[in-house]
Design a protein around this motif. Structure first.
Motif, short mmCIF file in Angstrom:
data_model
loop_
_atom_site.label_atom_id
_atom_site.label_comp_id
_atom_site.label_asym_id
_atom_site.label_seq_id
_atom_site.Cartn_x
_atom_site.Cartn_y
_atom_site.Cartn_z
N ASN A 94 0.96 -1.35 0.16
CA ASN A 94 0.03 -0.02 0.06
C ASN A 94 1.01 1.16 -0.01
N TYR A 98 0.52 4.23 -2.61
CA TYR A 98 0.15 5.62 -2.27
C TYR A 98 1.29 6.56 -2.44
N GLN A 203 -3.32 8.39 4.41
CA GLN A 203 -2.94 6.92 4.09
C GLN A 203 -1.69 6.32 4.00
N ARG A 206 -0.39 6.38 7.50
CA ARG A 206 -0.89 5.37 8.36
C ARG A 206 -0.38 3.97 8.13
#
Length: 244
Positions: A94, A98, A203, A206
């Protein structure tokens, strides 16, 4: 009289001397019944106390087990953990995605910022607007294309006509009307891109934080799991003891 049957046994011989055989037998039977009742009362008292203790412990452990399971569930939810073993790998995947989106959005933002800065200069009024910059907005690109078409027509006419020419004035009016609309559209796109970038940054942070916190999360999760297993094992053992 009471005497052991041997030195290695707990069995005893009980005898009673009486002139009446039946009375002696009744006495011995009553004695044994009383003894057994006393022995059973002792055993029952111990059993009842044990059961009472087990029941209290079961109630306590059941509550602790429910609490541990609830804490484990809440921890997983709050940290958005499904499979901690794969969490770091998923987080890294991820993060890469991102980061790619961050780069694309930041590129768009830089282009839009540059266009806003360019359009804020009075000297650039009535000039063609830089086009094909890679801004992903079809409506804006069409507006700029139409605007530039009018500017080019006007510039061609000015080569052979003055600014007082009727058609030149008409084109000038159209260009002046479109300019603030295009500028407002660019600024709106800038706001939208900033919001998208902020969301992507959130995001990214995170998942980036997840990689750093995975060892800590794993320790906490293992601690919850270990407590749950201990309490569950104790609970099952007490259930068996209660049945006994």
């Amino acid at each position: 009289a009471v005497a052991p049957t041997s030195k290695t046994t707990t069995v005893a011989n009980v005898s009673y001397l009486d002139t009446n055989r039946e009375r002696a037998i009744d006495f011995l039977n009553t004695l044994m019944e009383s003894y057994n009742e006393d022995a059973n009362e002792d055993k029952n008292e111990v059993a009842m106390k044990t059961e009472e203790f087990i029941k209290e412990r079961l109630d306590t452990i059941r509550g602790e087990l429910d609490m541990t399971e609830g804490e484990l569930e809440n921890y997983k939810k709050s940290n958005e953990l499904v499979n901690l073993a794969n969490d770091a790998t998923d987080a890294l995947t991820n993060i890469n995605e991102y980061r790619k989106q961050q780069t694309e959005l930041q590129t768009q933002i830089n282009i839009v910022n540059g266009l806003i800065s360019w359009m804020s200069k009075p000297a650039n009024a009535m000039d063609v607007i830089p086009a094909n910059l890679g801004i992903n907005d079809a409506n804006l690109n069409k507006m700029i294309s139409d605007y530039n078409g009018y500017v080019l027509q006007r510039n061609r006419l000015l080569k052979s006509s003055s600014e007082e020419h009727t058609y030149v004035q008409r084109l000038t009016a159209q260009i002046e009307e479109m300019w603030p609309s295009i500028k407002a559209s660019v600024e709106a796109i800038k706001e939208d891109l900033d919001m998208q970038k902020k969301s992507i940054d959130k995001q990214y942070n995170r998942f980036s934080g997840r990689i750093g916190s995975t060892p800590t999360q794993e320790r906490v999760l293992n601690n919850f799991t270990r407590q749950q297993e201990i309490k569950a094992g104790l609970y099952l053992m007490l259930l068996e003891k209660r049945e006994e």
